[in-house]
Design a protein around this motif. Structure first.
Motif, short mmCIF file in Angstrom:
data_model
loop_
_atom_site.label_atom_id
_atom_site.label_comp_id
_atom_site.label_asym_id
_atom_site.label_seq_id
_atom_site.Cartn_x
_atom_site.Cartn_y
_atom_site.Cartn_z
N ARG A 40 0.76 -1.12 0.10
CA ARG A 40 -0.03 -0.10 -0.08
C ARG A 40 0.61 1.21 0.00
NH1 ARG A 40 -3.12 1.97 3.33
NH2 ARG A 40 -2.21 1.23 5.31
N HIS A 41 1.91 1.30 0.70
CA HIS A 41 2.72 2.30 0.77
C HIS A 41 3.57 2.74 -0.80
CE1 HIS A 41 5.88 5.15 2.20
NE2 HIS A 41 6.78 4.50 1.33
N LEU A 42 3.96 1.52 -1.29
CA LEU A 42 4.62 1.66 -2.60
C LEU A 42 3.28 2.17 -3.81
CD1 LEU A 42 6.82 -1.46 -2.72
CD2 LEU A 42 7.47 1.07 -2.85
N LEU A 43 2.32 1.46 -3.50
CA LEU A 43 1.17 1.89 -4.30
C LEU A 43 1.05 3.64 -4.21
CD1 LEU A 43 -1.04 1.83 -6.38
CD2 LEU A 43 -2.89 0.73 -4.42
N GLY A 44 0.99 4.11 -2.82
CA GLY A 44 0.76 5.31 -2.53
C GLY A 44 1.82 6.25 -3.34
N GLU A 45 3.03 5.96 -3.32
CA GLU A 45 4.25 6.46 -3.95
C GLU A 45 3.94 6.53 -5.44
OE1 GLU A 45 7.85 4.79 -2.93
OE2 GLU A 45 7.76 5.59 -0.90
N ALA A 46 3.44 5.49 -6.05
CA ALA A 46 3.12 5.48 -7.57
C ALA A 46 2.05 6.37 -7.80
CB ALA A 46 2.86 3.99 -7.82
N LEU A 47 1.05 6.49 -6.98
CA LEU A 47 -0.27 7.57 -7.26
C LEU A 47 0.53 8.98 -7.10
CD1 LEU A 47 -2.86 5.86 -5.05
CD2 LEU A 47 -2.87 6.01 -7.30
#
Length: 85
Positions: A53-60
């Protein structure tokens, strides 16, 4: 030759899909954390979901930067950012 970029409409669609994935990941993470210990080997799946979820947030965040660079007049914080829950 450069690759085509997403249109503003495509950014909005991708943002909506990724927001739904992020919400589902959070629900699953909570379910795992309530079902298994928070430390030790059994805690690893829940912790990995938190990392994902943290990595997805960075991608967003990076996609939001692309949106503002490519479509500054149509960009909105509600496409990718934390504004879209």
């Amino acid at each position: 030759m450069t690759k085509p970029r997403l249109t503003a409409e495509q950014h909005n669609e991708v943002g909506g899909r990724l927001a739904a994935i992020r919400s589902e990941m959070l629900a699953l993470q909570i379910q795992l954390m309530n079902a298994y210990p928070r430390s030790g080997r059994e805690s690893v799946p829940g912790k990995r979901l938190e990392q994902a979820r943290h990595l997805l947030g960075e991608a967003l965040d990076e996609l939001e930067n692309c949106l503002y660079d490519e479509h500054p007049h149509e960009a909105s914080l509600h496409v990718y950012s934390r504004g879209r829950q």
